[in-house]
Design a protein around this motif. Structure first.
Motif, PDB file in Angstrom:
ATOM      1  N   ILE A 101       0.844  -1.199   0.000  1.00 61.84           N
ATOM      2  CA  ILE A 101       0.000   0.000   0.000  1.00 61.84           C
ATOM      3  C   ILE A 101       0.881   1.252   0.000  1.00 61.84           C
ATOM      4  O   ILE A 101       0.638   2.211  -0.732  1.00 61.84           O
ATOM      5  N   ASN A 102       1.933   1.218   0.801  1.00 56.42           N
ATOM      6  CA  ASN A 102       2.798   2.400   0.867  1.00 56.42           C
ATOM      7  C   ASN A 102       3.577   2.631  -0.426  1.00 56.42           C
ATOM      8  O   ASN A 102       3.810   3.769  -0.828  1.00 56.42           O
ATOM      9  N   LYS A 103       3.962   1.532  -1.068  1.00 56.43           N
ATOM     10  CA  LYS A 103       4.650   1.664  -2.363  1.00 56.43           C
ATOM     11  C   LYS A 103       3.707   2.310  -3.381  1.00 56.43           C
ATOM     12  O   LYS A 103       4.111   3.137  -4.190  1.00 56.43           O
ATOM     13  N   ALA A 104       2.437   1.890  -3.324  1.00 53.67           N
ATOM     14  CA  ALA A 104       1.449   2.462  -4.239  1.00 53.67           C
ATOM     15  C   ALA A 104       1.301   3.956  -3.960  1.00 53.67           C
ATOM     16  O   ALA A 104       1.205   4.773  -4.877  1.00 53.67           O
ATOM     17  N   CYS A 105       1.323   4.295  -2.683  1.00 49.71           N
ATOM     18  CA  CYS A 105       1.187   5.696  -2.305  1.00 49.71           C
ATOM     19  C   CYS A 105       2.364   6.514  -2.858  1.00 49.71           C
ATOM     20  O   CYS A 105       2.179   7.626  -3.368  1.00 49.71           O
ATOM     21  N   ASP A 106       3.561   5.938  -2.802  1.00 52.13           N
ATOM     22  CA  ASP A 106       4.738   6.602  -3.389  1.00 52.13           C
ATOM     23  C   ASP A 106       4.533   6.822  -4.877  1.00 52.13           C
ATOM     24  O   ASP A 106       4.866   7.886  -5.406  1.00 52.13           O
ATOM     25  N   SER A 107       4.003   5.793  -5.555  1.00 48.27           N
ATOM     26  CA  SER A 107       3.785   5.913  -6.994  1.00 48.27           C
ATOM     27  C   SER A 107       2.796   7.030  -7.297  1.00 48.27           C
ATOM     28  O   SER A 107       2.947   7.754  -8.279  1.00 48.27           O
ATOM     29  N   ILE A 108       1.788   7.153  -6.455  1.00 48.31           N
ATOM     30  CA  ILE A 108       0.790   8.202  -6.662  1.00 48.31           C
ATOM     31  C   ILE A 108       1.456   9.571  -6.505  1.00 48.31           C
ATOM     32  O   ILE A 108       1.257  10.476  -7.305  1.00 48.31           O
ATOM     33  N   GLU A 109       2.299   9.677  -5.474  1.00 52.36           N
ATOM     34  CA  GLU A 109       2.982  10.964  -5.248  1.00 52.36           C
ATOM     35  C   GLU A 109       3.922  11.315  -6.395  1.00 52.36           C
ATOM     36  O   GLU A 109       4.135  12.479  -6.695  1.00 52.36           O
ATOM     37  N   ARG A 110       4.460  10.251  -7.025  1.00 52.49           N
ATOM     38  CA  ARG A 110       5.340  10.504  -8.177  1.00 52.49           C
ATOM     39  C   ARG A 110       4.531  10.669  -9.460  1.00 52.49           C
ATOM     40  O   ARG A 110       5.107  10.770 -10.542  1.00 52.49           O
ATOM     41  N   MET A 111       3.195  10.656  -9.340  1.00 50.88           N
ATOM     42  CA  MET A 111       2.286  10.839 -10.476  1.00 50.88           C
ATOM     43  C   MET A 111       2.512   9.808 -11.573  1.00 50.88           C
ATOM     44  O   MET A 111       2.514  10.135 -12.756  1.00 50.88           O
ATOM     45  N   GLU A 112       2.719   8.552 -11.161  1.00 55.37           N
ATOM     46  CA  GLU A 112       2.909   7.530 -12.186  1.00 55.37           C
ATOM     47  C   GLU A 112       1.592   7.228 -12.886  1.00 55.37           C
ATOM     48  O   GLU A 112       0.519   7.535 -12.398  1.00 55.37           O
ATOM     49  N   GLU A 113       1.718   6.575 -14.029  1.00 58.09           N
ATOM     50  CA  GLU A 113       0.526   6.291 -14.840  1.00 58.09           C
ATOM     51  C   GLU A 113      -0.492   5.411 -14.125  1.00 58.09           C
ATOM     52  O   GLU A 113      -0.124   4.582 -13.296  1.00 58.09           O
ATOM     53  N   GLN A 114      -1.733   5.563 -14.523  1.00 59.89           N
ATOM     54  CA  GLN A 114      -2.817   4.743 -13.975  1.00 59.89           C
ATOM     55  C   GLN A 114      -2.506   3.249 -14.125  1.00 59.89           C
ATOM     56  O   GLN A 114      -2.831   2.459 -13.267  1.00 59.89           O
ATOM     57  N   LYS A 115      -1.864   2.928 -15.264  1.00 59.57           N
ATOM     58  CA  LYS A 115      -1.552   1.529 -15.559  1.00 59.57           C
ATOM     59  C   LYS A 115      -0.702   0.912 -14.447  1.00 59.57           C
ATOM     60  O   LYS A 115      -0.922  -0.213 -14.036  1.00 59.57           O
ATOM     61  N   VAL A 116       0.265   1.686 -13.969  1.00 61.78           N
ATOM     62  CA  VAL A 116       1.149   1.219 -12.902  1.00 61.78           C
ATOM     63  C   VAL A 116       0.312   0.946 -11.657  1.00 61.78           C
ATOM     64  O   VAL A 116       0.456  -0.070 -10.977  1.00 61.78           O
ATOM     65  N   LEU A 117      -0.621   1.858 -11.394  1.00 66.20           N
ATOM     66  CA  LEU A 117      -1.431   1.749 -10.181  1.00 66.20           C
ATOM     67  C   LEU A 117      -2.366   0.554 -10.220  1.00 66.20           C
ATOM     68  O   LEU A 117      -2.533  -0.141  -9.227  1.00 66.20           O
ATOM     69  N   ILE A 118      -2.944   0.314 -11.384  1.00 63.35           N
ATOM     70  CA  ILE A 118      -3.834  -0.833 -11.497  1.00 63.35           C
ATOM     71  C   ILE A 118      -3.027  -2.122 -11.327  1.00 63.35           C
ATOM     72  O   ILE A 118      -3.475  -3.083 -10.716  1.00 63.35           O
TER      73      ILE A 118
END
Ligand code: FE2
Ligand code: FE2
Length: 136
Positions: free
Chosen positions: A28-45
């Motif tokens: 969950i925290n790694k995902a949060c980092d990705s969100i803060e780095r504005m990574e693509e939706q694809k990465v998040l899914i």
């Protein structure tokens, strides 16, 4: 900023379960980092999908222990696990065009809240049961 931080409050007293919970919190925290780095939706899914897979594995570990030790609340506990899986699967199975409209932070906050409440209330109750049965 991490959405969840593991501390001894989260321990259910059973190592194999605690170790899995630490991994899920980390995801969950790694995902949060990705969100803060504005990574693509694809990465998040992809991260939701990873969580679903790890979650399924973890739930089957817990449910296996429930069966092994005749846990009386197995059915209600399993239902809660299923809610998590269904939620993650519904995101996974969305059409690409709909995925673009998702709000990642909202999703991971929801997953973080779910996990926090599940560990602190539901899994802790199960952990105490196992401890009483002499499981470590
Ligand atoms: Fe759990
Ligand atoms: Fe659980």
């Amino acid at each position: 900023m991490p959405l969840l931080t593991w501390n001894s409050n989260y321990s259910v007293g059973i190592k194999i379960i605690d170790d899995d919970h630490k991994v899920l919190i980390d995801m969950i925290n790694k995902a949060c980092d990705s969100i803060e780095r504005m990574e693509e939706q694809k990465v998040l899914i992809g991260l939701v999908s990873d969580m679903r897979q790890y979650g399924m594995q973890h739930f089957s570990t817990e449910e296996g222990l429930m069966k092994e030790h005749d846990y009386p609340d197995i059915e209600s506990h399993k239902k809660l696990h299923n809610h998590f899986i269904i939620y993650a699967a519904s995101l996974d199975n969305m059409h690409d065009s709909d995925k673009e409209n998702l709000e990642p932070l909202k999703i991971f906050k929801y997953l973080a809240d779910w996990l926090r409440n599940h560990i602190l209330i539901i899994d802790k109750k199960f952990g105490s049961f196992l401890i009483d049965k002499g499981v470590k």
